[in-house]
Design an enzyme around this catalytic site. Structure first.
Site, PDB file in Angstrom:
ATOM      1  N   ASN A  29       0.859  -1.188   0.000  1.00 63.64           N
ATOM      2  CA  ASN A  29       0.000   0.000   0.000  1.00 63.64           C
ATOM      3  C   ASN A  29       0.895   1.238   0.000  1.00 63.64           C
ATOM      4  O   ASN A  29       1.503   1.572   1.017  1.00 63.64           O
ATOM      5  CB  ASN A  29      -0.905  -0.027   1.242  1.00 63.64           C
ATOM      6  CG  ASN A  29      -1.838   1.167   1.307  1.00 63.64           C
ATOM      7  OD1 ASN A  29      -1.501   2.275   0.883  1.00 63.64           O
ATOM      8  ND2 ASN A  29      -3.027   0.953   1.862  1.00 63.64           N
ATOM      9  N   GLU A  71      11.364  -0.504   9.867  1.00 62.36           N
ATOM     10  CA  GLU A  71      12.649  -0.244  10.514  1.00 62.36           C
ATOM     11  C   GLU A  71      13.593   0.542   9.596  1.00 62.36           C
ATOM     12  O   GLU A  71      14.198   1.531  10.005  1.00 62.36           O
ATOM     13  CB  GLU A  71      13.326  -1.559  10.924  1.00 62.36           C
ATOM     14  CG  GLU A  71      12.433  -2.536  11.678  1.00 62.36           C
ATOM     15  CD  GLU A  71      12.308  -2.251  13.167  1.00 62.36           C
ATOM     16  OE1 GLU A  71      12.764  -1.183  13.627  1.00 62.36           O
ATOM     17  OE2 GLU A  71      11.737  -3.098  13.878  1.00 62.36           O
ATOM     18  N   GLY A 114       9.511  -5.617   4.002  1.00 60.73           N
ATOM     19  CA  GLY A 114       9.357  -4.894   5.273  1.00 60.73           C
ATOM     20  C   GLY A 114       9.952  -3.504   5.186  1.00 60.73           C
ATOM     21  O   GLY A 114      10.908  -3.263   4.456  1.00 60.73           O
TER      22      GLY A 114
END
Ligand code: FAD
Ligand code: SF4
Lengths: 325, 739
Positions: free
Chosen positions: B630, B704, B701
């Site tokens: 997204n 982080e 991911g």
């Protein structure tokens, strides 16, 4: 927070009588309630003065008169303030945050307590909070503390921004007490810590701040407030400077200068002002004057940088004032 | 046609609940008859409790109980360690003895009928101590560094070639030390737990990024069966890692609730959030680089030391990035710990990597000036073909594409290389760049999907959403896999009784939980297909599995348009169709590839040459993170991370008073982090990257890496602006004043 009673009188007389009997005034509460929650302040009785007719901002001749209950945001946005004393507006906008400024009153601002972190911690020695308990800051972490006007009992800076501007502008304060009214220069409100750091101001028991009066001068329009800090907003000054200049033909006729973040009270710099008069409106004159500001400075372990930063801030504030059309 | 929702900039499904106040956070789950607990924190930094003046406080209005080590239940504290707990050492046992290990450690708990009464009594309680001076400053000569005992998890020392010799003999060398301050996470929402017992069953409404571990940890602390505990936390008001571990206040709430026989609510104060809920450790690092005159690295040494407590060895990947980031035959990394009298640190956004990369990327920048080579060009000359530490190919690596895209969007070409050469009026302008990287982790995760007769779908996993948009992105994964519009999906998280997931940290939620949801959806489809093809009344009776196609919520024979809606199939089945799915990384693939995300971060700063104020003017980041589920959420993750990186570079620092170890600025007005006025134009871009190896979804991911790299980019920009190299974060006015 300890239990307390609160009353909201409609007349100044009733409020003053209550305060003379030991009650504490509360206006915006942004200093007082904050500290009461941590039991640094422990009043048993509060007098809410918000129903008293102490608000408003008006112009009387050359003077700007600001009611003690006028809110910081209201004063900063006032057209007359911006027109006649832009220094006041600028110093207010640089203070606190919008939410706080909407609540905080001008009278309360003058009497706000210090931001020394040890003052807020009940388990630290602090002569200001608990006389005789020592000063944790002197040998502790003191990067934010004062270099001027300190004593071996307290080294906390006076935190207000607008008080610096008011002191620079020779503003006066009108107060009413059980014995009647009196007026005096705001500069005289603030005490040096000496060996009684718990006594911060010169108001007598029960005295209520009614209004602040700022006289207009030829320097009022050419005035700037510079606040130096590590983030752009919502931080107290590391060093700040309020500078106002009256200039004719490129020569400084009159100067007003006060600084914040470095003194145990808003710090007027009369020697620097005198050194500017008659000089050309140029950087060398600013630098020579600013150089005088740190005379007698007593830096602590972590705030030596203020000795360097103070004159630089003054020079820049003078430059900014000089640039005002 | 398949409804494609992955990749769409869908707005948050929980956005309305959040802005209308309907989202319930841990402290919102007030229970009937609940009491309020307030912690009394130690006011000495090391020592022993000698007296507790309990009687006066017990008599105060509203006080129901004063719990101290003298009357607290002795707790089981069975061994239990999750991946987020330090491998070595033993967690703090709370109210079990008279020892004070650090300033702020809980020494008593007041339980009262109202919060006011509990606070008042907690402030009034007098505790006396036999105190010793704590050691809290890693720079203190008495502080010693130790080799961490990693229990085989990772090695603290790694080497290839002879790095020290290579650096010593290199034509161009750089050897510098870098320091970073301790930081506290400071999320908006404070830690909060409401504990309620019903017989031997315990319910905890508790702020947590790892519900199933909170359940397991409290079970171990109390020596009770895991099944008897349920942890509930549907919403998190920011966490940044502070809620990964289960800290003493959760134990205290449960202990108090049992002792008084009523539900107990315990919320930490802002100040207490600087005591027992972890912090990013202060670090000291040395980086030595050797290079040829044309900028090829010949040797890299990276030694890092982090602070930890006396009772646990907290470790993070401080030097790990240096092993694989650049091509160099001689690399040596070393990780040490300094044990101090403080609470145990824990992971904070971009843990380890963010701190380590500040040192490495500052050093690379310094080297670029020594060599007279553009900093980006220097990185290009040292771009590796593979992970040279592991001797494996990267599953994907787009660092150079990130630099190219970022440089173009940022306008790097306008930068003049000389320090102090760019100005805007009086202000000194600086431009800096740095690499960002973070591992593409994956952990086993589970999910459940339930198809209901009304055509909607329930999806469940014991995951968390601390802000990245898990609610939304998981909805998108389910919608895409099932071929349904997202409005028909209801994704639920935040209950330990839902299928188990890993901790909500380490940027592996999308990869792990997302893959599990995808697997559960595929399993549900298989069930539906079986039902539809086994039913003689169904139009798909006896159709072979390979001929079936699933789209728009319908199952059909490939090439045909009608088929049958799963709503009809569920209705026919007479009960919801439920399927469990789980996902883990194929160990063989994991063995074969080195998996990391990469990015390039660019920052522009303006420094006032008179008064030293540093303002960030813009930040541009370009990242290669595999598939972007997204873009709206991804962008928001990146801008949040950049703001965190700004805080690290210029503001955040927890200052301890070395006399007693107290954090002096444990206050939101004194612990600086960026406010709106500080936050400039922030821009995040994603390079097209297809990674078929990392997981079924192809996602790497983002949470982080979004913080990693920003601080060195800003520090490098400050050098470019001023010509002063500041090797200690945060960079404050006083550091550049003499510039
Ligand atoms: C987080 C934070 C940040 C801040 N940052 C800044 C900053 O950057 N710059 C700055 O200048 N200020 C700052 N402030 C201080 C803020 O401006 C003051 O708290 C505020 O002006 C106090 O006004 P008040 O009306 O709320 O006072 P109150 O809290 O109501 O009262 C303060 C004191 O004044 C007394 N008092 C109030 N009115 C009267 C009166 N009419 N007569 C006699 N006594 C009176 C009260 O008894 C009390 O002792 C900050 C405050 C906070 C909490
Ligand atoms: S500087 Fe003043 S306010 Fe601070 S601890 Fe010392 S006495 Fe208290």
């Amino acid at each position: 927070m300890l239990p307390f009673t609160m009353e909201k009188p409609e007349s100044a007389e009733a409020a003053i009588a209550a305060a003379a009997g030991g009650a504490r005034y509360i206006a915006g509460g942004t200093t007082l309630v904050d500290l009461m929650r941590e039991e640094v302040e422990r009043p048993e009785r509060l007098v809410d003065i918000n129903a008293l007719p102490l608000g408003g901002i008006r112009v009387e001749g050359d003077d700007l008169v600001i009611g003690a209950l006028a809110r910081m945001s209201e004063v900063a946005a006032d057209r007359n303030v911006q027109r006649l004393q832009p220094l006041i507006a600028e110093s207010l906008i640089e203070g606190a945050s919008p939410q706080l400024r909407n609540m905080a009153s001008m009278g309360g601002n003058m009497l706000q307590r210090v931001r020394c972190p040890y003052f807020r911690m009940l388990d630290a020695g602090c002569n200001k909070r608990t006389p005789g308990s020592g000063c944790a800051a002197i040998d502790g972490l003191n990067a934010g503390h004062a270099i001027l006007g300190t004593s071996e009992h307290c080294v906390a800076t006076h935190p207000s921004d607008v008080a610096v501007a008011l002191v620079a502008l020779d503003a006066t304060m009108r107060v009413r007490g059980p014995e009647g009214e009196r007026s005096f220069p705001i500069e005289e409100l603030f005490r040096l810590p000496g060996d009684t750091p718990h006594l911060e101001h010169t108001l007598l028991p029960g005295e209520l701040i009614v209004e602040l009066r700022v006289p207009g001068g030829p320097y009022s329009r050419r005035a700037r407030y510079l606040k130096v800090r590590d983030r752009a907003s919502y931080e107290f000054a590391l060093v700040s400077a309020a500078a106002a200049l009256s200039v004719e033909g490129g020569v400084i006729r009159e100067a007003r200068l006060a600084v914040g973040g470095v003194g145990t009270r808003p710090w007027r710099l009369r020697d620097c002002e005198a050194a500017l008069v008659g000089k050309r409106l140029e950087r060398p004159a600013f630098e020579a004057a600013a150089h005088l500001a740190t005379q007698g400075a007593r830096p602590l372990q972590h705030n030596h940088f203020k000795v360097e930063l103070l004159p630089r801030t003054i020079v820049r504030a003078l430059e900014m004032a000089g640039e005002v059309a | 046609m398949t409804v494609s929702t992955i990749g769409n900039p869908m707005t948050r499904v929980d956005g309305r609940a959040k802005v209308t106040g309907r989202a319930r956070y841990a402290a919102d789950f007030n229970q009937p008859g609940q009491l309020y607990a307030v912690i009394v924190s130690a006011t000495v930094g090391l020592g022993r409790i000698t007296g507790i003046q309990a009687a006066e406080v017990e008599r105060m209005p509203g006080v129901v109980a004063l719990i101290t080590h003298r009357n607290a239940e002795k707790l089981a504290y069975l061994p239990h360690k999750a991946g987020i707990d330090p491998a070595t050492g033993e967690r703090l046992h709370v109210l079990q003895d008279d020892t004070v290990r650090f300033y702020g450690q809980p020494v008593a708990l007041v339980v009262a009928d109202t919060l006011d009464h509990a606070e008042r009594a907690a402030t009034a309680l007098r505790v006396t101590y036999e105190a010793r001076p704590p050691l809290v400053d890693p720079m203190d000569p008495k502080a010693e560094s130790i080799v961490p005992d990693t229990r085989g998890r990772v090695s603290p020392d790694r080497a290839r070639g002879d790095a020290d010799k290579a650096v010593a003999g290199a034509p161009v060398t750089l050897d510098a030390t870098y320091e970073m301050a301790r930081e506290n996470h400071n999320p908006m929402e404070p830690h909060a737990t409401i504990a309620a017992w019903s017989g031997d069953r315990l319910t905890l409404w508790s702020k947590s990024q790892y519900l199933v571990n909170e359940q397991a940890e409290i079970a171990a602390v109390f020596g009770m069966p895991v099944e008897n505990i349920e942890v509930i936390c549907p919403f998190i008001g920011g966490a940044f890692g502070t809620s990964l571990r289960t800290w003493p206040h959760v134990t205290l709430a449960a202990l108090a609730a049992r002792q008084v026989g009523k539900p107990v609510k315990l919320v930490l104060t802002r100040k207490q959030m600087f005591f027992t809920t972890g912090h990013r450790p202060r670090t000291l690092q040395r980086v030595a680089l050797g290079a040829t005159n044309d900028g090829k690295l010949t040797g890299v040494v990276h030694e890092g030391t982090g602070e930890t407590s006396r009772y646990e060895q907290f470790m993070e990947a401080l030097t790990a990035v240096t092993d694989y980031l650049y091509s160099c035959p001689n690399v040596r990394t070393q990780y040490r710990l300094t044990e101090l009298d403080t609470g145990t640190p824990n992971h904070m956004r971009g843990p380890g990597e963010a701190s380590g990369i500040f040192a490495l990327e500052s050093a690379m920048d310094e080297l670029s000036y020594k060599l007279g080579i553009d900093p980006i060009e220097l990185r290009r000359r040292n771009e590796p073909e593979k992970d040279e530490a592991e001797n494996k190919p990267f599953s994907s690596r787009s660092l150079m594409q990130c630099y190219a895209l970022g440089a173009e969007r940022f306008g790097w070409a306008r930068r003049t290389p000389e320090p102090r050469s760019m100005r805007d009026g009086r202000l000194l302008i600086g431009m800096g760049a740095a690499t960002a990287t973070y591992p593409a982790f994956h952990a086993p995760a589970n999910a459940r999907v339930r198809l209901l007769a009304d055509g909607t779908v329930e999806v469940e996993a014991a995951a968390s959403d601390m802000g990245p948009g898990t609610y939304t992105s998981m909805t998108q994964v389910a919608a895409e896999t099932l071929g349904l519009p997202p409005e028909r999906i209801r994704f639920r998280l935040g209950r330990s009784s839902y299928p188990q997931t890993p901790s909500h940290g380490g940027s592996w939620t999308m990869a792990s939980v997302g893959s599990a949801i995808q697997a559960a959806c595929i399993e549900a489809q298989a069930q539906v297909s079986r039902l539809a093809t086994a039913d003689s009344a169904s139009p798909l009776y006896n159709v072979a599995a390979g001929e079936l196609e699933w789209s728009d919520g319908r199952l059909r024979r490939r090439g045909e348009t009608t088929g049958i809606s799963y709503r009809e199939i569920v209705a026919k089945a007479g009960a919801p169709i439920e399927a469990d799915g789980s996902a883990q990384r194929d160990p063989e693939v994991a063995e074969r590839y080195s998996m990391h995300s990469f990015g390039a971060v660019f920052a522009e700063v303006a420094v006032d040459p008179d008064v030293g104020t540093i303002r960030v003017r813009r930040i541009v980041g370009a990242y290669g993170i595999g598939r972007v589920v997204n873009p709206l959420l991804a962008r928001s993750q990146c801008t949040g991370g950049m703001i965190g990186g700004m805080g690290m570079a210029l503001m955040e620092r927890t200052v301890l008073d070395s006399r007693d170890g107290r954090p002096v600025n444990a206050h939101m007005a004194d612990y600086l982090m960026p406010v709106n006025l500080d936050i400039p134009e922030l821009d995040a871009h994603f390079v097209d990257e297809v990674d078929p190896h990392v997981n079924a979804l192809g996602v790497k991911g983002l949470g982080e890496i979004a913080l990693v790299g920003t601080a060195p980019a800003i520090a490098n920009a400050v050098f470019h602006a001023t010509g002063t190299r500041v090797r200690s974060l945060p960079i404050h006015i006083e550091d550049v004043l003499t510039a």
